[in-house]
Design an enzyme around this catalytic site. Structure first.
Site, PDB file in Angstrom:
ATOM      1  N   ASN A  48      31.282 -12.847  16.474  1.00 42.83           N
ATOM      2  CA  ASN A  48      32.303 -13.754  15.945  1.00 42.83           C
ATOM      3  C   ASN A  48      32.405 -13.651  14.421  1.00 42.83           C
ATOM      4  OD1 ASN A  48      32.716 -14.790  18.573  1.00 42.83           O
ATOM      5  ND2 ASN A  48      30.943 -16.128  18.323  1.00 42.83           N
ATOM      6  N   HIS A 127      34.644 -26.183  24.998  1.00 37.29           N
ATOM      7  CA  HIS A 127      33.287 -25.653  24.835  1.00 37.29           C
ATOM      8  C   HIS A 127      32.229 -26.641  25.344  1.00 37.29           C
ATOM      9  CE1 HIS A 127      29.745 -24.345  22.358  1.00 37.29           C
ATOM     10  NE2 HIS A 127      30.216 -23.168  22.705  1.00 37.29           N
ATOM     11  N   GLU A 161      40.488 -27.245  21.732  1.00 36.35           N
ATOM     12  CA  GLU A 161      40.101 -26.216  20.765  1.00 36.35           C
ATOM     13  C   GLU A 161      41.386 -25.656  20.176  1.00 36.35           C
ATOM     14  OE1 GLU A 161      37.389 -23.237  22.295  1.00 36.35           O
ATOM     15  OE2 GLU A 161      36.370 -24.729  23.528  1.00 36.35           O
ATOM     16  N   SER A 165      37.825 -20.252  22.919  1.00 32.86           N
ATOM     17  CA  SER A 165      36.816 -19.204  22.741  1.00 32.86           C
ATOM     18  C   SER A 165      36.775 -18.232  23.912  1.00 32.86           C
ATOM     19  CB  SER A 165      35.439 -19.822  22.530  1.00 32.86           C
ATOM     20  OG  SER A 165      35.023 -20.515  23.670  1.00 32.86           O
ATOM     21  N   ASP A 190      38.635 -28.674  17.783  1.00 32.70           N
ATOM     22  CA  ASP A 190      37.544 -27.761  17.446  1.00 32.70           C
ATOM     23  C   ASP A 190      38.191 -26.440  17.018  1.00 32.70           C
ATOM     24  OD1 ASP A 190      35.527 -25.886  17.440  1.00 32.70           O
ATOM     25  OD2 ASP A 190      34.534 -26.657  19.226  1.00 32.70           O
ATOM     26  N   HIS A 193      36.778 -21.092  16.188  1.00 37.85           N
ATOM     27  CA  HIS A 193      37.152 -19.666  16.170  1.00 37.85           C
ATOM     28  C   HIS A 193      38.376 -19.398  15.308  1.00 37.85           C
ATOM     29  CE1 HIS A 193      34.198 -18.444  19.147  1.00 37.85           C
ATOM     30  NE2 HIS A 193      34.387 -19.665  19.641  1.00 37.85           N
ATOM     31  N   LYS A 222      30.843 -18.227  12.088  1.00 41.15           N
ATOM     32  CA  LYS A 222      31.750 -17.229  12.682  1.00 41.15           C
ATOM     33  C   LYS A 222      32.486 -16.554  11.515  1.00 41.15           C
ATOM     34  CE  LYS A 222      31.812 -20.167  16.789  1.00 41.15           C
ATOM     35  NZ  LYS A 222      30.643 -19.644  17.504  1.00 41.15           N
TER      36      LYS A 222
HETATM   37  C1  PLP Z   1      34.677 -23.646  20.544  1.00 44.85           C
HETATM   38  C2  PLP Z   1      33.278 -23.672  20.034  1.00 44.85           C
HETATM   39  N1  PLP Z   1      32.822 -24.794  19.469  1.00 44.85           N
HETATM   40  C3  PLP Z   1      31.575 -24.891  18.992  1.00 44.85           C
HETATM   41  C4  PLP Z   1      30.719 -23.823  19.065  1.00 44.85           C
HETATM   42  C5  PLP Z   1      29.330 -23.972  18.552  1.00 44.85           C
HETATM   43  O1  PLP Z   1      29.258 -23.472  17.264  1.00 44.85           O
HETATM   44  P1  PLP Z   1      27.862 -22.979  16.697  1.00 44.85           P
HETATM   45  O2  PLP Z   1      27.677 -21.586  17.175  1.00 44.85           O
HETATM   46  O3  PLP Z   1      28.015 -23.102  15.221  1.00 44.85           O
HETATM   47  O4  PLP Z   1      26.821 -23.902  17.246  1.00 44.85           O
HETATM   48  C6  PLP Z   1      31.132 -22.642  19.631  1.00 44.85           C
HETATM   49  C7  PLP Z   1      30.182 -21.519  19.688  1.00 44.85           C
HETATM   50  O5  PLP Z   1      30.313 -20.471  20.086  1.00 44.85           O
HETATM   51  C8  PLP Z   1      32.449 -22.558  20.143  1.00 44.85           C
HETATM   52  O6  PLP Z   1      32.880 -21.433  20.732  1.00 44.85           O
END
Ligand code: PLP
Length: 364
Positions: A48, A127, A161, A165, A190, A193, A222
């Site tokens: 990422n 997520h 989101e 993801s 969120d 990404h 990321k």
């Molecule tokens: C949509 C989403 N939110 C939150 C996270 C968590 O982030 P972190 O890797 O900083 O814990 C991810 C992780 O891959 C994600 O894909």
């Protein structure tokens, strides 16, 4: 009988159902290439690190510091933490609170801001950290089919989101109730990404629709090449994060060097890198269309649903020197197993062409 017999049985069940996961240590040799434990060097299409910043020398140099030794509210807060929050706050235009990871940031947002008496409408493909945050909050939940904007009556907040993801598509911002209309549900987005990559100045997908969600979660691990995460919202959200969010209060602060690396990443995430990411994404999507491979999504996350053969396909690609993410149940539903390709601004045209040839070669 062994003291751990029940745990052994569960681990064996995972193995027999093909769900056992294993780790391997990679040695990065550039932003987009890494050596596997056996020495084979491969092109990485599963990171990422979208802007190619994680191996940047300035970012690596900034990482130098000791541990914080305590939570921020005790004696772990450093100037680097404050500086990163200030810079992120200025960039996003509202107060920001840092967290150790995106996972913790989502736990904090949902468990702190919502509770019994609230109804949160949550996209089915949100997520795990959003799902877990909602569980912790004990609020009522309504799970929306992915991409649906049909929000039940009485909803307090909508959880989506910006760029999904796993599906690589966008939340239906134009159809969701606007957070700018009084009486509408809170909108919590969120942008893990998307921050750094999409929207004006990289501020995320919602901002590209002219929308300021009530709360935004962004990650530093990321596009910004470091680790950690941040929550953006009105001043009340920062106050509640610092005074009430358990994932903020009861955890050691990130090392100052990591906050400084986040600051460097934020400074390096510029339009030129974003344009290269968009151009590389377009090149890959064009190449896939030319060889007849159907890819999902709209941006730098490029899923190809391959079903039950996904693990074998990923192994065949690796033999060709192409490291591609293989996503399986329970991360996605059974039958929806997929190769998850992620594009970086740092990929070369040759790497992208090798990937297209490789995917066609293994019969995706
Ligand atoms: C949509 C989403 N939110 C939150 C996270 C968590 O982030 P972190 O890797 O900083 O814990 C991810 C992780 O891959 C994600 O894909």
């Amino acid at each position: 009988m062994s003291r751990y017999a029940a745990w052994r049985a569960r681990a064996d069940d995972l193995e027999s159902s093909g769900l056992r996961r294993t780790l391997r240590a990679l040695v990065p040799v550039s932003s987009t290439r890494a050596a596997l434990p056996d020495g084979q060097v491969c092109d990485v299409f599963s990171s990422n690190d979208y802007l190619g910043l994680a191996e940047h020398p300035d970012l690596r140099a900034a990482m130098q510091s000791g541990g914080a030794g305590a939570a921020r509210l005790i004696s772990g807060n450093r100037r680097g933490h404050d500086a990163l929050e200030d810079a992120l706050g200025e960039w996003m235009g509202r107060p920001v609170t840092l967290f150790g990871s995106g996972y913790l940031a989502n736990l904090a947002v949902y468990a702190t801001l919502f509770g019994e008496g609230d109804l949160v409408a949550s996209d089915a493909q949100n997520h795990a950290s959003i799902i877990d945050g909602l569980r912790l909050s004990r609020c009522a939940r309504s799970v929306l089919p992915h991409g649906s904007a049909r929000i039940p009556e009485g909803t307090t907040a909508i959880a989506v989101e910006g760029l999904y993801s796993m599906a690589g598509d966008l939340a239906p911002f134009l159809d969701l109730p606007s957070p700018h209309v009084s009486g509408s549900p809170m909108l919590v987005v969120d942008e893990a990404h998307a921050v750094g990559c999409l929207g004006p100045g990289g501020r995320g997908v919602a901002s590209s629709f002219g929308i300021t969600p009530d709360v935004v979660v962004g990650t530093l691990g990321k596009a910004f090449g470091a680790a950690g995460a941040f929550v953006v919202g009105p001043p009340e959200v920062r106050e509640l994060m610092i005074s009430s969010a358990r994932p903020f209060i009861y955890t050691t602060a990130m090392p100052e060097g990591l906050a400084l690396a986040g600051l460097v990443g934020l400074g390096l995430a510029n339009d030129e890198r974003r344009e290269r990411l968009a151009a590389n994404t377009a090149r890959l999507r064009r190449g896939l269309a030319q060889v007849g491979v159907r890819a999902g999504g709209v941006a730098h996350i490029v899923p190809i649903v391959t079903g039950t053969h996904t693990m074998q396909m990923a192994a065949a690609l690796l033999k060709r020197g192409l490291l591609v993410g293989a996503v399986r149940y329970p991360t996605v539903a059974r039958g929806q197993e997929r190769l998850r390709i992620t594009v970086s601004a740092a990929h070369s045209g040759e790497q992208i062409e090798r990937l297209v040839e490789g995917l066609a070669g293994v019969g995706v």
